[in-house]
Design a protein around this motif. Sequence first.
Motif, PDB file in Angstrom:
ATOM      1  N   PRO A  96      44.581 -39.813  17.734  1.00 43.51           N
ATOM      2  CA  PRO A  96      44.341 -41.117  18.364  1.00 43.51           C
ATOM      3  C   PRO A  96      44.777 -42.248  17.432  1.00 43.51           C
ATOM      4  O   PRO A  96      44.604 -42.180  16.225  1.00 43.51           O
ATOM      5  CB  PRO A  96      42.835 -41.125  18.593  1.00 43.51           C
ATOM      6  N   PHE A  99      41.768 -46.310  18.622  1.00 43.55           N
ATOM      7  CA  PHE A  99      40.438 -46.223  19.219  1.00 43.55           C
ATOM      8  C   PHE A  99      39.344 -46.678  18.265  1.00 43.55           C
ATOM      9  O   PHE A  99      38.194 -46.791  18.670  1.00 43.55           O
ATOM     10  CB  PHE A  99      40.165 -44.799  19.731  1.00 43.55           C
ATOM     11  N   LEU A 100      39.680 -46.950  17.019  1.00 44.74           N
ATOM     12  CA  LEU A 100      38.697 -47.375  16.027  1.00 44.74           C
ATOM     13  C   LEU A 100      39.107 -48.693  15.392  1.00 44.74           C
ATOM     14  O   LEU A 100      40.300 -48.998  15.297  1.00 44.74           O
ATOM     15  CB  LEU A 100      38.585 -46.325  14.911  1.00 44.74           C
ATOM     16  N   HIS A 105      39.256 -46.688  10.957  1.00 38.20           N
ATOM     17  CA  HIS A 105      40.489 -45.937  11.167  1.00 38.20           C
ATOM     18  C   HIS A 105      41.069 -45.419   9.855  1.00 38.20           C
ATOM     19  O   HIS A 105      41.548 -44.288   9.788  1.00 38.20           O
ATOM     20  CB  HIS A 105      41.511 -46.813  11.904  1.00 38.20           C
TER      21      HIS A 105
END
Length: 184
Positions: A96, A99-100, A105
């Motif tokens: 991903p 998404f953070l 991240h």
Amino acid sequence: MSNGARHALGVVAGLLLPPLLAAGLWYGTGELSLQAQQAFRVSWVALGVLAASAILLGFLAGSRLSPVASLFGGLSFTALGVLPYVEMATGVRVMPDAFLPSFLHTGFMTLTYSGLQFVIGLALLAVSTFPSRWRGRVAPAVGYQEPWDQASMQPQSPAQSSAQSPYLPPGIRPEDATRPMYRE
């Protein structure tokens, strides 16, 4: 505590604690590495969060609550930790991207690409496999008398303990006979 209550609490802990552990590890690792790279200093907040995450990991791995908690955490950490290897083997992008937040991240990518997240997941899965963690307290067998007097907590003589096996050291309960190590 009954066996059902122990496993129910394990399910609750298994659903709540692994995301907190992941967030703590990702934040601590990301913040620590960013502060070290940008300002060449130690982030004490990040070290505190990593220490709290280590305590939480120890609780998941070693608690007598239920192995369901470490099983759920192990499955999630292993699934996230195996993503880079799936990506390398198949050539398909499965990691991903957005998404953070950036500070989480960085820690996620550091832990995932270093393989540490996979190792944590396998460690949590390994501690879930011990049979003694799945076993609850067993009710005493019919005719079994505790090797100590419950009222005064004084040891009884071997002649008073009627259901004692001749192959076990004195004072061992029947449910302890299958445990891997003798403990007092």
